[in-house]
Design a protein around this motif. Structure first.
Motif, PDB file in Angstrom:
ATOM      1  N   TRP A  69       0.799  -1.223   0.000  1.00 15.26           N
ATOM      2  CA  TRP A  69       0.000   0.000   0.000  1.00 15.26           C
ATOM      3  C   TRP A  69       0.838   1.283   0.000  1.00 15.26           C
ATOM      4  CZ3 TRP A  69      -0.845  -2.295   5.206  1.00 15.26           C
ATOM      5  CH2 TRP A  69      -0.339  -1.530   6.248  1.00 15.26           C
ATOM      6  N   THR A  70       2.116   1.198   0.355  1.00 15.67           N
ATOM      7  CA  THR A  70       2.960   2.392   0.278  1.00 15.67           C
ATOM      8  C   THR A  70       3.584   2.573  -1.103  1.00 15.67           C
ATOM      9  OG1 THR A  70       4.858   1.138   1.145  1.00 15.67           O
ATOM     10  CG2 THR A  70       3.514   2.349   2.744  1.00 15.67           C
ATOM     11  N   ALA A  71       3.355   1.607  -2.002  1.00 10.44           N
ATOM     12  CA  ALA A  71       3.878   1.733  -3.369  1.00 10.44           C
ATOM     13  C   ALA A  71       3.132   2.850  -4.099  1.00 10.44           C
ATOM     14  CB  ALA A  71       3.717   0.414  -4.117  1.00 10.44           C
ATOM     15  N   PRO A  72       3.826   3.633  -4.926  1.00  9.50           N
ATOM     16  CA  PRO A  72       3.163   4.724  -5.653  1.00  9.50           C
ATOM     17  C   PRO A  72       2.205   4.186  -6.716  1.00  9.50           C
ATOM     18  CG  PRO A  72       5.429   4.468  -6.398  1.00  9.50           C
ATOM     19  CD  PRO A  72       5.268   3.557  -5.217  1.00  9.50           C
ATOM     20  N   ALA A  73       1.322   5.055  -7.192  1.00  8.16           N
ATOM     21  CA  ALA A  73       0.384   4.673  -8.252  1.00  8.16           C
ATOM     22  C   ALA A  73       1.153   4.259  -9.507  1.00  8.16           C
ATOM     23  CB  ALA A  73      -0.542   5.847  -8.556  1.00  8.16           C
ATOM     24  N   ASP A  74       0.593   3.280 -10.221  1.00 14.64           N
ATOM     25  CA  ASP A  74       1.214   2.840 -11.474  1.00 14.64           C
ATOM     26  C   ASP A  74       0.121   2.581 -12.500  1.00 14.64           C
ATOM     27  OD1 ASP A  74       0.098   0.363 -10.771  1.00 14.64           O
ATOM     28  OD2 ASP A  74       1.937  -0.260  -9.742  1.00 14.64           O
ATOM     29  N   SER A  75       0.494   2.036 -13.649  1.00 12.07           N
ATOM     30  CA  SER A  75      -0.471   1.825 -14.727  1.00 12.07           C
ATOM     31  C   SER A  75      -1.566   0.831 -14.353  1.00 12.07           C
ATOM     32  CB  SER A  75       0.252   1.347 -15.991  1.00 12.07           C
ATOM     33  OG  SER A  75       0.961   0.131 -15.726  1.00 12.07           O
ATOM     34  N   SER A  76      -1.247  -0.150 -13.529  1.00 10.22           N
ATOM     35  CA  SER A  76      -2.252  -1.139 -13.129  1.00 10.22           C
ATOM     36  C   SER A  76      -3.095  -0.677 -11.949  1.00 10.22           C
ATOM     37  CB  SER A  76      -1.569  -2.472 -12.781  1.00 10.22           C
ATOM     38  OG  SER A  76      -0.670  -2.304 -11.703  1.00 10.22           O
ATOM     39  N   HIS A  77      -2.572   0.264 -11.165  1.00  9.89           N
ATOM     40  CA  HIS A  77      -3.314   0.838 -10.036  1.00  9.89           C
ATOM     41  C   HIS A  77      -3.187   2.366 -10.089  1.00  9.89           C
ATOM     42  CE1 HIS A  77      -2.588  -3.305  -8.635  1.00  9.89           C
ATOM     43  NE2 HIS A  77      -3.713  -3.160  -7.952  1.00  9.89           N
ATOM     44  N   PRO A  78      -3.902   3.008 -11.028  1.00  9.29           N
ATOM     45  CA  PRO A  78      -3.755   4.463 -11.207  1.00  9.29           C
ATOM     46  C   PRO A  78      -4.213   5.287 -10.014  1.00  9.29           C
ATOM     47  CG  PRO A  78      -5.581   3.611 -12.522  1.00  9.29           C
ATOM     48  CD  PRO A  78      -4.847   2.425 -11.996  1.00  9.29           C
ATOM     49  N   TYR A  79      -5.064   4.718  -9.151  1.00  9.43           N
ATOM     50  CA  TYR A  79      -5.507   5.424  -7.950  1.00  9.43           C
ATOM     51  C   TYR A  79      -4.637   5.090  -6.739  1.00  9.43           C
ATOM     52  CZ  TYR A  79      -9.767   6.809 -10.399  1.00  9.43           C
ATOM     53  OH  TYR A  79     -10.657   7.365 -11.284  1.00  9.43           O
ATOM     54  N   GLY A  80      -3.532   4.400  -6.960  1.00 11.81           N
ATOM     55  CA  GLY A  80      -2.673   4.012  -5.856  1.00 11.81           C
ATOM     56  C   GLY A  80      -3.046   2.640  -5.315  1.00 11.81           C
ATOM     57  N   HIS A  81      -2.367   2.242  -4.257  1.00  9.61           N
ATOM     58  CA  HIS A  81      -2.551   0.896  -3.686  1.00  9.61           C
ATOM     59  C   HIS A  81      -3.177   0.951  -2.293  1.00  9.61           C
ATOM     60  CE1 HIS A  81       0.557   0.553  -6.786  1.00  9.61           C
ATOM     61  NE2 HIS A  81       0.248  -0.728  -6.880  1.00  9.61           N
ATOM     62  N   GLY A  82      -3.930   2.016  -2.023  1.00 10.04           N
ATOM     63  CA  GLY A  82      -4.484   2.211  -0.678  1.00 10.04           C
ATOM     64  C   GLY A  82      -5.419   1.120  -0.214  1.00 10.04           C
ATOM     65  N   LYS A  83      -6.104   0.439  -1.163  1.00  9.05           N
ATOM     66  CA  LYS A  83      -7.051  -0.602  -0.748  1.00  9.05           C
ATOM     67  C   LYS A  83      -6.350  -1.801  -0.109  1.00  9.05           C
ATOM     68  CE  LYS A  83     -10.946   1.329  -1.656  1.00  9.05           C
ATOM     69  NZ  LYS A  83     -11.763   1.148  -2.840  1.00  9.05           N
ATOM     70  N   PHE A  84      -5.043  -1.961  -0.365  1.00 12.64           N
ATOM     71  CA  PHE A  84      -4.298  -3.014   0.328  1.00 12.64           C
ATOM     72  C   PHE A  84      -4.284  -2.733   1.836  1.00 12.64           C
ATOM     73  CE2 PHE A  84      -2.550  -3.655  -3.937  1.00 12.64           C
ATOM     74  CZ  PHE A  84      -2.573  -5.036  -4.028  1.00 12.64           C
ATOM     75  N   GLU A  85      -4.189  -1.466   2.189  1.00 16.22           N
ATOM     76  CA  GLU A  85      -4.239  -1.094   3.603  1.00 16.22           C
ATOM     77  C   GLU A  85      -5.626  -1.374   4.169  1.00 16.22           C
ATOM     78  OE1 GLU A  85      -2.972   2.618   6.535  1.00 16.22           O
ATOM     79  OE2 GLU A  85      -3.104   2.937   4.370  1.00 16.22           O
ATOM     80  N   THR A  86      -6.654  -1.098   3.378  1.00 17.55           N
ATOM     81  CA  THR A  86      -8.026  -1.372   3.813  1.00 17.55           C
ATOM     82  C   THR A  86      -8.228  -2.860   4.051  1.00 17.55           C
ATOM     83  OG1 THR A  86      -8.712   0.467   2.394  1.00 17.55           O
ATOM     84  CG2 THR A  86     -10.442  -0.941   3.274  1.00 17.55           C
ATOM     85  N   LEU A  87      -7.705  -3.685   3.141  1.00 19.37           N
ATOM     86  CA  LEU A  87      -7.819  -5.143   3.307  1.00 19.37           C
ATOM     87  C   LEU A  87      -7.080  -5.608   4.565  1.00 19.37           C
ATOM     88  CD1 LEU A  87      -7.334  -6.306  -0.391  1.00 19.37           C
ATOM     89  CD2 LEU A  87      -9.431  -6.461   0.958  1.00 19.37           C
ATOM     90  N   THR A  88      -5.952  -4.969   4.864  1.00 23.34           N
ATOM     91  CA  THR A  88      -5.223  -5.300   6.096  1.00 23.34           C
ATOM     92  C   THR A  88      -6.066  -4.975   7.314  1.00 23.34           C
ATOM     93  OG1 THR A  88      -3.114  -4.833   4.987  1.00 23.34           O
ATOM     94  CG2 THR A  88      -3.096  -4.903   7.393  1.00 23.34           C
ATOM     95  N   ASN A  89      -6.782  -3.845   7.275  1.00 18.89           N
ATOM     96  CA  ASN A  89      -7.660  -3.488   8.381  1.00 18.89           C
ATOM     97  C   ASN A  89      -8.776  -4.521   8.553  1.00 18.89           C
ATOM     98  OD1 ASN A  89      -6.181  -1.202   8.857  1.00 18.89           O
ATOM     99  ND2 ASN A  89      -7.588   0.188   7.834  1.00 18.89           N
TER     100      ASN A  89
END
Length: 323
Positions: A69-89
């Motif tokens: 989730w701390t990885a920057p946005a990329d072509s496959s996740h243009p909105y960033g990887h924040g949902k990985f943090e949500t899944l961890t929660n």
């Protein structure tokens, strides 16, 4: 490497270092509470030790998840990887809930058995040590979570606080049993109180995460602040169709921005870009803003229709009245 990459890397390092420190303390406390609970005959302290071990599972989830989730946005996740943090929660909340239900089941089962002897004072000292150390860990972790704006680290901080709170009934039960040895099952009742605290913490972590995964409304407070900012801007006629949603503890905004219909496309775009920059500067939680530009058409207003000339006159008057 750009500045955002450096920021994300620094955020991940803080999350991992804080989590590792918490994991080390959790191992020590879990082993001590389970061993002393067995020796002192305190079922509640053993349950509390199991709760501390459950913290290790969430620590591991954060250590693994933070790399994503701390990885920057990329072509496959243009909105960033924040949902990985949500899944961890979500994982943290589910694990807490399962641990709480397991403790409750054990406590209820032993209520039908012969009342055990009162636990020894060693259980009291172990509970006090847990309360103090986990409360300090909670406060330190929460400060770091706010510094790096990490929802998962904040959830783990509250996991530490739940461990500190769950030790309070244990300490009270030991003292009460020592003063009133005729009272039976105080230790089991304390274990059930621990369960209640654990389940409450699980709900407070799990429910916001589920709301985030289902794209529920992000923040009414942020939307109200946005409206006040637009009302104070002389070049903005109005904003509407405001939508907000959460991702990894941060907020995504989109809305319609209405400007004078006589403006050029370039001028309207300049206004929207300036306002977007202002929003992201003043609102730390907002990580992206999408603005749809529209001409302000007074004739479409049912409440107070007017001609274009009347509208322009109103806008000039509105500007004059703004500070």
């Amino acid at each position: 490497m750009n500045s955002q990459d450096v920021s994300d890397a620094a955020k991940g390092e803080v999350i991992r270092s804080v989590t590792l420190a918490g994991a080390a303390l959790n191992i020590i406390l879990a082993v001590l509470k389970i061993m002393i609970g067995k020796l002192a005959g305190s079922q509640a302290l053993v349950a509390d030790g199991v709760h501390s071990f459950s913290d290790l599972i969430t620590d591991a989830a954060i250590l693994l998840g933070s790399k994503y989730w701390t990885a920057p946005a990329d072509s496959s996740h243009p909105y960033g990887h924040g949902k990985f943090e949500t899944l961890t929660n979500v994982l943290i909340g589910v694990m807490l809930g399962l641990v709480g239900l397991g403790i409750a089941w054990d406590a209820i089962e032993t209520l039908s058995e012969t009342a055990p002897p009162p636990p020894g004072m060693m259980a009291f000292y172990a509970a006090i040590a847990s309360i103090v150390s986990k409360e300090l860990l909670y406060r330190w972790t929460l400060v770091k979570a706010r510094q790096v704006q990490s929802g998962a680290l904040k959830a783990n901080a509250w996991h530490h606080r739940s461990d500190a709170l769950s030790s309070i009934p244990v300490a009270v039960a030991v003292i009460a049993n020592a003063i009133f040895p005729s009272l039976k099952y105080l230790d089991q009742i304390a274990a059930l109180l621990v369960t209640g605290m654990i389940l409450k913490a699980a709900y407070e972590i799990l429910w916001p995460a589920l709301q985030e995964l289902t794209d529920a409304r992000g923040s009414e407070v942020v939307e109200q602040h946005l409206k006040r900012m637009a009302e104070a801007d002389k070049e903005i006629c109005e904003i509407h169709a405001i939508r907000s949603r959460m991702t990894g503890g941060s907020i995504l905004l989109d809305f319609h921005l209405l400007v004078e219909p006589t403006l050029s496309i370039e001028a309207a775009h300049t206004i929207s870009e300036r306002f977007k920059s202002q929003v992201m500067t003043e609102m730390d939680d907002v990580i992206d803003v999408v603005i749809h530009i529209e001409p302000f058409n007074c004739e479409e207003r049912i409440e107070n229709p007017c001609t274009l000339e009347e509208y322009l006159k109103q806008q000039n008057q509105r500007r004059a009245n703004k500070p």
